[in-house]
Write a protein that holds these residues in place. Sequence first.
Motif, short mmCIF file in Angstrom:
data_model
loop_
_atom_site.label_atom_id
_atom_site.label_comp_id
_atom_site.label_asym_id
_atom_site.label_seq_id
_atom_site.Cartn_x
_atom_site.Cartn_y
_atom_site.Cartn_z
N ALA A 9 -0.86 0.42 -7.09
CA ALA A 9 -1.14 0.12 -5.68
C ALA A 9 -2.54 0.58 -5.29
CB ALA A 9 -0.08 0.77 -4.77
N PRO A 46 0.84 -1.21 0.00
CA PRO A 46 0.00 0.00 0.00
C PRO A 46 0.87 1.25 0.00
CG PRO A 46 -0.68 -1.52 1.74
CD PRO A 46 0.62 -2.02 1.21
N ARG A 47 0.29 2.32 -0.51
CA ARG A 47 1.02 3.59 -0.53
C ARG A 47 1.10 4.20 0.86
NH1 ARG A 47 -2.98 6.69 -3.63
NH2 ARG A 47 -4.21 5.45 -2.18
N GLU A 84 -5.37 -1.71 -3.56
CA GLU A 84 -6.02 -1.29 -2.30
C GLU A 84 -7.54 -1.35 -2.46
OE1 GLU A 84 -2.67 2.07 -1.60
OE2 GLU A 84 -4.66 2.65 -0.88
N ARG A 95 -4.23 4.06 8.04
CA ARG A 95 -4.78 4.42 6.73
C ARG A 95 -5.42 5.81 6.83
NH1 ARG A 95 -7.22 1.98 2.22
NH2 ARG A 95 -6.61 -0.09 2.90
#
Lengths: 254, 254
Positions: B90, A247-248, B94, A253
Amino acid sequence: MTGVLTVVGLGPGDARWLTPAASEALASATDLVGYGPYVDRVPGTPGQGRHSSDNRVEVDRARFALDLAARGARVAVVSGGDPGVFAMAAAVFEAVENGDPAWRNLDIRVEPGITAMLAAAARVGAPLGGDFCVMSLSDNLKPWEVVEARLRAAVAADFVVALYNPISSARPWQLGAAFKIVSEIRAPDTPVILARAVGRPDERIRTEPLSQVEAASADMSTIVIIGASTTRLIGRAEGEAPYVYTPRFYGVRP
Amino acid sequence: MTGVLTVVGLGPGDARWLTPAASEALASATDLVGYGPYVDRVPGTPGQGRHSSDNRVEVDRARFALDLAARGARVAVVSGGDPGVFAMAAAVFEAVENGDPAWRNLDIRVEPGITAMLAAAARVGAPLGGDFCVMSLSDNLKPWEVVEARLRAAVAADFVVALYNPISSARPWQLGAAFKIVSEIRAPDTPVILARAVGRPDERIRTEPLSQVEAASADMSTIVIIGASTTRLIGRAEGEAPYVYTPRFYGVRP
């Protein structure tokens, strides 16, 4: 001096990954210089000189190409993947710096290509989606202590790690040692991708947990990508390989 | 479900860096989805749907594309550079992981591209010729403390460092802070490359010593490459930019 030397990236095996700019540079060259299997991948044009050499003589090959260009040739030095990533471009500039001063005034260009880790990552998902480090695991050109220190630093800082040149018959133990170092820090279920011969007919890609991966599953044609703590698998239907991505975001999150 | 979603890397601005495989994926798509300026770069085919959106809504855009594919469309999500390096791939995974479980069984592919650092490096020589780390300097998706710790680790281990997303109007101080951190460890004459809009008409590339580089010289379209201790300049004739490269060997030349 009117010669031109372009270091051209062929990308991984699949010709559909060769950029139009690279194709043009190859087609317009009077001479192709490179490691035999790479030169063999170029269709060639009538009258074009083709100069193949063995692997592991990069700087000699670079000097030969520079000398040809200095005589007025339009030389393409062919390189797998991207020439700037563990390939021919650095060897050419090493030769320039330490060679005939006139070589500095040649027109030397680099034509980028798809480097193997990008193609390998694309095949499984987006494992390089976060910050990552890229290392050659070869200790032919740097001491193993440097390789080890960089690998520890990269893993401790939770980068994804892409390893080029992971193993060869002359360097049989280094990849196992690298997995051991990573295992001291990363969790046993960290995804490790072994991508062999990406884009070629004998392509073989697998993702295994760090606790089970074996160095013997890799060879000279393999790129190894080791996930960060955040790298995830997305399970799919029975018989389908999972997607792997990083994930970035990191931490909570957003 | 017969839909297909391909995340396609357009490479940097120059269309001659778009691979044939990426061109095919774009031409065969029923629908293009992406950030407006990227969608605008694709010529398009008759009847093709074009769905442009703003920047910074990556996951919403990914969900929209997945929903289209789930209805049977052949969707190309367009991405600058390589989709797997700080770009759309990505975000798509996600969305898959956190979205409709049926999305996991779509045919989702990634088509690699030339990522900006490779094109930037090629323009100046071979600065990525040794081991290197690749980081996004944005603290939108990770805490600044993580960025800082990774940067320190990379510089301390003497990696070359490539920085994506170095600066924006909403993140004005981070690049200056990064240069300050690097200056605590690296020598003042370390070459720093600022490569702006590579492959576009307004391309501007300069190499400056670390002691003189200013964050204000970079913008959102800039890739920054900071040399390792071994990165070297090769001086050329008056008025010509020097070549910049990082030798493959480390320590004593073999």
